[in-house]
Scaffold this motif. Structure first.
Motif, PDB file in Angstrom:
ATOM      1  N   ALA A 124       0.782  -1.248   0.000  1.00  0.00           N
ATOM      2  CA  ALA A 124       0.000   0.000   0.000  1.00  0.00           C
ATOM      3  C   ALA A 124       0.814   1.299   0.000  1.00  0.00           C
ATOM      4  O   ALA A 124       0.311   2.321  -0.471  1.00  0.00           O
ATOM      5  N   PHE A 125       2.040   1.296   0.519  1.00  0.00           N
ATOM      6  CA  PHE A 125       2.756   2.576   0.621  1.00  0.00           C
ATOM      7  C   PHE A 125       2.931   3.274  -0.737  1.00  0.00           C
ATOM      8  O   PHE A 125       2.778   4.503  -0.819  1.00  0.00           O
ATOM      9  N   PRO A 126       3.255   2.549  -1.822  1.00  0.00           N
ATOM     10  CA  PRO A 126       3.463   3.245  -3.092  1.00  0.00           C
ATOM     11  C   PRO A 126       2.248   4.064  -3.540  1.00  0.00           C
ATOM     12  O   PRO A 126       2.379   5.006  -4.330  1.00  0.00           O
ATOM     13  N   LEU A 127       1.071   3.738  -3.011  1.00  0.00           N
ATOM     14  CA  LEU A 127      -0.119   4.511  -3.399  1.00  0.00           C
ATOM     15  C   LEU A 127       0.025   5.976  -3.003  1.00  0.00           C
ATOM     16  O   LEU A 127      -0.578   6.852  -3.624  1.00  0.00           O
ATOM     17  N   ARG A 128       0.824   6.235  -1.976  1.00  0.00           N
ATOM     18  CA  ARG A 128       1.017   7.646  -1.579  1.00  0.00           C
ATOM     19  C   ARG A 128       1.583   8.454  -2.749  1.00  0.00           C
ATOM     20  O   ARG A 128       1.150   9.570  -3.020  1.00  0.00           O
ATOM     21  N   PHE A 129       2.565   7.855  -3.432  1.00  0.00           N
ATOM     22  CA  PHE A 129       3.173   8.548  -4.573  1.00  0.00           C
ATOM     23  C   PHE A 129       2.123   8.809  -5.659  1.00  0.00           C
ATOM     24  O   PHE A 129       2.023   9.911  -6.210  1.00  0.00           O
ATOM     25  N   LEU A 457      15.331  -3.203  -4.692  1.00  0.00           N
ATOM     26  CA  LEU A 457      14.861  -2.436  -3.527  1.00  0.00           C
ATOM     27  C   LEU A 457      13.393  -2.783  -3.268  1.00  0.00           C
ATOM     28  O   LEU A 457      12.644  -3.074  -4.200  1.00  0.00           O
ATOM     29  N   PRO A 458      12.976  -2.698  -2.003  1.00  0.00           N
ATOM     30  CA  PRO A 458      11.551  -2.886  -1.718  1.00  0.00           C
ATOM     31  C   PRO A 458      10.708  -1.818  -2.425  1.00  0.00           C
ATOM     32  O   PRO A 458      11.173  -0.679  -2.618  1.00  0.00           O
ATOM     33  N   ASN A 459       9.483  -2.171  -2.795  1.00  0.00           N
ATOM     34  CA  ASN A 459       8.585  -1.214  -3.458  1.00  0.00           C
ATOM     35  C   ASN A 459       8.619   0.151  -2.789  1.00  0.00           C
ATOM     36  O   ASN A 459       8.692   1.190  -3.443  1.00  0.00           O
ATOM     37  N   GLN A 460       8.490   0.152  -1.460  1.00  0.00           N
ATOM     38  CA  GLN A 460       8.352   1.418  -0.735  1.00  0.00           C
ATOM     39  C   GLN A 460       9.587   2.302  -0.889  1.00  0.00           C
ATOM     40  O   GLN A 460       9.486   3.509  -1.037  1.00  0.00           O
ATOM     41  N   GLU A 461      10.764   1.670  -0.916  1.00  0.00           N
ATOM     42  CA  GLU A 461      11.990   2.459  -1.055  1.00  0.00           C
ATOM     43  C   GLU A 461      12.085   3.027  -2.474  1.00  0.00           C
ATOM     44  O   GLU A 461      12.532   4.153  -2.682  1.00  0.00           O
ATOM     45  N   ILE A 462      11.627   2.253  -3.435  1.00  0.00           N
ATOM     46  CA  ILE A 462      11.658   2.739  -4.821  1.00  0.00           C
ATOM     47  C   ILE A 462      10.820   4.022  -4.930  1.00  0.00           C
ATOM     48  O   ILE A 462      11.245   5.022  -5.521  1.00  0.00           O
ATOM     49  N   LEU A 477       5.503  11.062   2.053  1.00  0.00           N
ATOM     50  CA  LEU A 477       6.106  10.334   0.932  1.00  0.00           C
ATOM     51  C   LEU A 477       7.441   9.709   1.304  1.00  0.00           C
ATOM     52  O   LEU A 477       8.010   8.933   0.526  1.00  0.00           O
ATOM     53  N   PHE A 478       7.928  10.082   2.482  1.00  0.00           N
ATOM     54  CA  PHE A 478       9.274   9.628   2.867  1.00  0.00           C
ATOM     55  C   PHE A 478       9.268   8.877   4.195  1.00  0.00           C
ATOM     56  O   PHE A 478      10.307   8.567   4.730  1.00  0.00           O
ATOM     57  N   GLU A 479       8.085   8.593   4.714  1.00  0.00           N
ATOM     58  CA  GLU A 479       8.017   7.937   6.020  1.00  0.00           C
ATOM     59  C   GLU A 479       8.815   6.620   5.976  1.00  0.00           C
ATOM     60  O   GLU A 479       8.751   5.874   4.995  1.00  0.00           O
ATOM     61  N   SER A 480       9.558   6.360   7.019  1.00  0.00           N
ATOM     62  CA  SER A 480      10.406   5.158   7.025  1.00  0.00           C
ATOM     63  C   SER A 480       9.578   3.924   7.337  1.00  0.00           C
ATOM     64  O   SER A 480       8.524   4.000   7.965  1.00  0.00           O
ATOM     65  N   ASP A 481      10.099   2.779   6.912  1.00  0.00           N
ATOM     66  CA  ASP A 481       9.430   1.503   7.209  1.00  0.00           C
ATOM     67  C   ASP A 481       9.287   1.330   8.718  1.00  0.00           C
ATOM     68  O   ASP A 481       8.245   0.887   9.204  1.00  0.00           O
ATOM     69  N   GLU A 482      10.347   1.679   9.424  1.00  0.00           N
ATOM     70  CA  GLU A 482      10.339   1.526  10.885  1.00  0.00           C
ATOM     71  C   GLU A 482       9.196   2.304  11.515  1.00  0.00           C
ATOM     72  O   GLU A 482       8.454   1.794  12.350  1.00  0.00           O
ATOM     73  N   ALA A 483       9.050   3.554  11.064  1.00  0.00           N
ATOM     74  CA  ALA A 483       7.991   4.402  11.630  1.00  0.00           C
ATOM     75  C   ALA A 483       6.614   3.847  11.253  1.00  0.00           C
ATOM     76  O   ALA A 483       5.688   3.834  12.066  1.00  0.00           O
ATOM     77  N   MET A 484       6.489   3.361  10.012  1.00  0.00           N
ATOM     78  CA  MET A 484       5.174   2.846   9.592  1.00  0.00           C
ATOM     79  C   MET A 484       4.827   1.555  10.333  1.00  0.00           C
ATOM     80  O   MET A 484       3.688   1.366  10.765  1.00  0.00           O
ATOM     81  N   ILE A 485       5.811   0.695  10.498  1.00  0.00           N
ATOM     82  CA  ILE A 485       5.546  -0.562  11.227  1.00  0.00           C
ATOM     83  C   ILE A 485       5.131  -0.235  12.663  1.00  0.00           C
ATOM     84  O   ILE A 485       4.161  -0.793  13.186  1.00  0.00           O
TER      85      ILE A 485
END
Ligand SMILES: Nc1nc2c(c(=O)[nH]1)N[C@H]1C(S)=C(S)[C@@H](COP(=O)(O)OP(=O)(O)OC[C@H]3O[C@@H](n4cnc5c(=O)[nH]c(N)nc54)[C@H](O)[C@@H]3O)O[C@H]1N2
Ligand SMILES: Nc1nc2c(c(=O)[nH]1)N[C@H]1C(S)=C(S)[C@@H](COP(=O)(O)OP(=O)(O)OC[C@H]3O[C@@H](n4cnc5c(=O)[nH]c(N)nc54)[C@H](O)[C@@H]3O)O[C@H]1N2
Ligand code: SF4
Ligand SMILES: [Mo]
Length: 682
Positions: A124-129, A457-462, A477-485
């Motif tokens: 789901a994160f790429p949807l932000r872009f 790279l993981p989708n989200q990092e791309i 658009l730049f939230e880290s995986d750590e913060a999202m988890i």
């Protein structure tokens, strides 16, 4: 000194009901085995054969994986590429997107995605872009399950609050309707259903292994399920099994259904569906006495009348009051909301200033043919050239030289072959994330077990990197995986941090079974079950559910069913050598009588053919498939099969009766024998 052995617990994030717990064994820092977690309540120590083969071969093989960004150097569709550095790839994409955004608008950037990986952030994160640029989304559920969602939402207010599988211990009956757990939920088939104390009924045109193991298998002709539901209801009423109190207090519209039950006798049901009247009687009594669970398959609604079928089947739990109590309820897909997760958090739709209407997969080919309305295409977590309808037409559209195409994948698929830029995605073994099964009410950790392969790279990092190249500044658009988890885990209220969850692998969302709709209040406008919801009339459907069926195929034609193969995960694993060996050549499975009638035998080469296209196949025989039906599993890679096509070349993209959704199990085709010598043609 012997190399150290390390064990990492993670979770399979495929689009699968089971969400198995995985053990990754590493020796000397390198993965040497990916296997089932013996402590995981679903996996019980084994993954399905397809994942065991794939995760221990191609998924960890740098020769099979894509490990670098690629730039196209040959004609579209040929798959000829040159490796380029990330910076160059992202500059190229940003350089193409900027003028499109300025001149034509975000809506001309089409983005298609689905459940290639179904871990929460990777999904789901790429949807932000895409929200930020105002791209046009190809509504992912339209290729899979949207008609069923639409019908259940209208009736119950939610399609995502199904029964908790743990409540099977309270059920006297489990009815599996139009799902094939033996392929699509193999551990639910092997353990959950096998161990359920109640009787199991399966309703499916195909006698698949779950049907075979059931106490009762009803085998209707495809597309006749609404009539079968009404015949079951006729018997339920006659036997005095209606839950009158529930109907009086919690349901709108039942009295409008009642008159049509009179004519729907078991004999009438038999004539229409092909299911013997005695079986209709037996199933109705078993289900009607309850408590009963109803598993509504996704295959069941992939019909022209998919929503009408779901409306009719939904009447069973409604009429018998099998809702809001232990051992009762229906299950389509269990959503993450019920685990506390805010559905808007990861996709962040607030980033859109302008949100163009989504389009259906049924309209994708047509949209991509139009240069004014489609300047660019992004395809990620989705292999459209294998899995979407109108395959031949779609591929012609994908070949448009001026359609700037970006594809993300782990492997060089039929879809990536058409891309201008290919971006290599990291696999689930290579990043942390969370997984929520859509069957079990659990929360699981996906734990990084290796570095991303090559430069992948993981989708989200791309998409974080692409957002930076575009010069965007929104922090979301730049939230880290750590913060999202951490944010997601907070929402679940489990009181666990990621390290704690990772140690346990999978945890139940709550200790005992969830009981949806326990209060008797439904999330519909009226708070009641709405059999006659205004949403149906708005979709042009009759106000009251009806026992309508689809006409049988015209003379000589076959109904083509293309459900899940036990060896493939949609199109994933279509390139796995050992999976291909197990699945064998592309085949069409016929009932021996059907084959005999056509003078065909096992191994004979044939053409399945209709208005949309034609497909070369080899006949196989099984009495599991009823006469009149051709079974051709979905998910093979077109480029690896004769004719460069798979079963979706026969899918003309006809819609179901609601939500612009797929009706792929309604496809019909002629079967043309080929001379044996034609078999070896390219
Ligand atoms: N004839 C017919 N066609 C069907 C169906 C049918 O019943 N019959 N079913 C439909 C259904 S239900 C569905 S859901 C669709 C799905 O169809 P597909 O789109 O084929 O689905 P998947 O194979 O799950 O995943 C797509 C791609 O995602 C890639 N992938 C895996 N992990 C990642 C990742 O982390 N990042 C990226 N970027 N990519 C990754 C995989 O390698 C794969 O190529 O097919 C539909 N097509
Ligand atoms: N191994 C494996 N597992 C998978 C997948 C996969 O491709 N392979 N795909 C995943 C995905 S994306 C999804 S959506 C799910 C889908 O999983 P399921 O819901 O099980 O869907 P299907 O496999 O499409 O079809 C299930 C059954 O529907 C039956 N069916 C077709 N038409 C009719 C009809 O008119 N009436 C009735 N009663 N039955 C009918 C078919 O015969 C088939 O046995 O599976 C997931 N799991
Ligand atoms: S695809 Fe399903 S059955 Fe296979 S390992 Fe993954 S979760 Fe388990
Ligand atoms: Mo699906």
């Amino acid at each position: 000194m012997a190399p150290t052995t390390e064990v990492i617990r993670t979770t399979c994030p495929r689009d699968c009901y089971d969400a198995c717990g995985i053990i990754v064994v590493k020796t000397g820092g390198v993965i040497d085995r990916v296997k089932g977690d013996p402590d995981h309540p679903v996996a019980r120590g084994t993954l399905c054969p397809k994942c065991t083969l794939a995760y221990n071969a191609e998924w960890r093989d740098p020769e099979a994986r894509m490990t670098q960004p690629l730039r196209r150097v040959g004609p579209k569709g040929e798959g000829r590429f040159a490796p380029i550095p990330w910076d160059e790839a992202l500059d190229m994409i940003a350089g193409r997107l900027r003028p499109i955004l300025a001149e034509a608008g975000g809506e001309t950037i089409i983005q298609t995605h689905y459940t290639g990986t179904f871990s929460l952030i990777g999904y789901a994160f790429p949807l932000r872009f895409f929200h930020r640029i105002g791209a046009t989304e190809v509504d992912p559920d339209t290729v899979c399950n949207k008609a069923g969602h639409a019908a259940l939402e209208a009736i119950f207010g939610s399609s995502l609050d199904g029964f908790d599988p743990r409540t099977a211990c309270d059920a006297a009956c489990i009815l599996v309707w139009g799902a094939n757990p033996s392929a699509s939920a193999p551990h639910a088939h092997k353990h959950w259903l096998a161990e359920a104390p109640g009787k199991v009924i399966v309703i499916d045109p195909i006698r698949h292994p779950t049907a075979e193991a059931a106490d009762l298998h009803l085998q209707p002709f495809p597309g006749t399920d609404a009539a079968l539901a009404f015949a079951l209801l006729h018997v339920i009423r006659r036997e005095g099994l209606l839950a009158q109190e529930f109907l009086d207090g919690h349901v709108i519209g039942w009295e409008e259904v009642l008159p049509s039950l009179d004519a729907c006798t078991p004999a009438w049901g038999e004539a229409i569906t092909g299911v013997p009247a005695a079986q209709i009687e037996a199933a109705a009594v078993l289900y009607g006495r309850g408590p009963s669970l109803l598993w509504l398959g996704q295959g069941l609604q992939r019909q022209r009348t998919g929503a009408a079928v779901f409306r009719a089947c939904s009447l069973l739990p409604i009429a018998t009051g099998n809702l809001g109590k232990p051992g009762a309820g229906f299950l389509y897909l269990n959503g993450t909301d019920s685990r506390g997760i805010d559905p808007a958090y990861l996709p962040a739709p607030h980033l859109s200033l302008h949100r163009p209407p989504p389009i259906s997969h049924m309209d994708l080919a047509e949209r991509l043919e139009d240069p004014d309305r489609s300047r660019a295409l992004f395809c990620w977590n989705n292999n459209i050239a294998a899995s979407s309808p109108r395959q031949a037409r779609l591929r012609r559209a994908l070949a448009r030289e001026d359609l700037f195409t970006v594809a993300l994948d782990l492997f060089p698929t039929d879809t990536t072959d058409y891309a201008d830029v290919v971006l290599p995605a990291a696999s689930f073994l290579e990043f942390d994330d969370l997984v929520c099964s859509y069957f079990h009410y659990t929360v699981s950790a996906q734990v990084k077990a290796a570095e991303p392969m090559g430069a992948s790279l993981p989708n989200q990092e791309i998409f974080r990197r692409l957002a930076a190249k575009m010069g965007f500044a929104e922090p979301d658009l730049f939230e880290s995986d750590e913060a999202m988890i951490a944010g997601l885990l907070r929402q679940t209220g489990l009181g666990l941090n990621f390290a704690e969850l990772a140690q346990r692998g999978t945890v139940p969302f709550q200790a005992g079974p969830l009981i949806p709709f326990l209060s008797g209040v439904f999330p519909t406008p009226s708070g009641k079950v709405e059999i006659t919801s205004g949403r149906f009339a708005a979709a042009g459907l009759p106000r009251v559910p009806r026992p309508d069926v689809q006409p049988r195929p015209t003379a000589g034609r076959l109904r083509v069913l293309s459900p899940a193969s036990p060896w493939l995960m949609n199109s994933s694993y279509g390139n796995v050598a050992k999976v291909r060996a197990q699945a064998g050549p592309a085949d069409v499975c016929l009932h021996p009588k059907e084959a005999r009638r056509r003078g065909l035998g096992a191994g004979d080469p044939v053409l399945l053919k209709n208005e949309a296209g034609e497909l070369r196949l080899q006949v196989s025989l099984s009495d599991r498939v009823p006469p009149g039906v051709a079974l051709v599993h979905k998910g093979r890679w077109p480029k690896l099969d004769p004719g460069g096509a798979n079963v979706n070349v026969l899918n003309g993209g006809e819609r179901a009766d609601m939500a612009e959704s797929s009706s792929v199990h309604s496809v019909e085709a002629d079967l043309v024998p080929l001379a044996r010598t034609e078999r070896s043609l390219p």
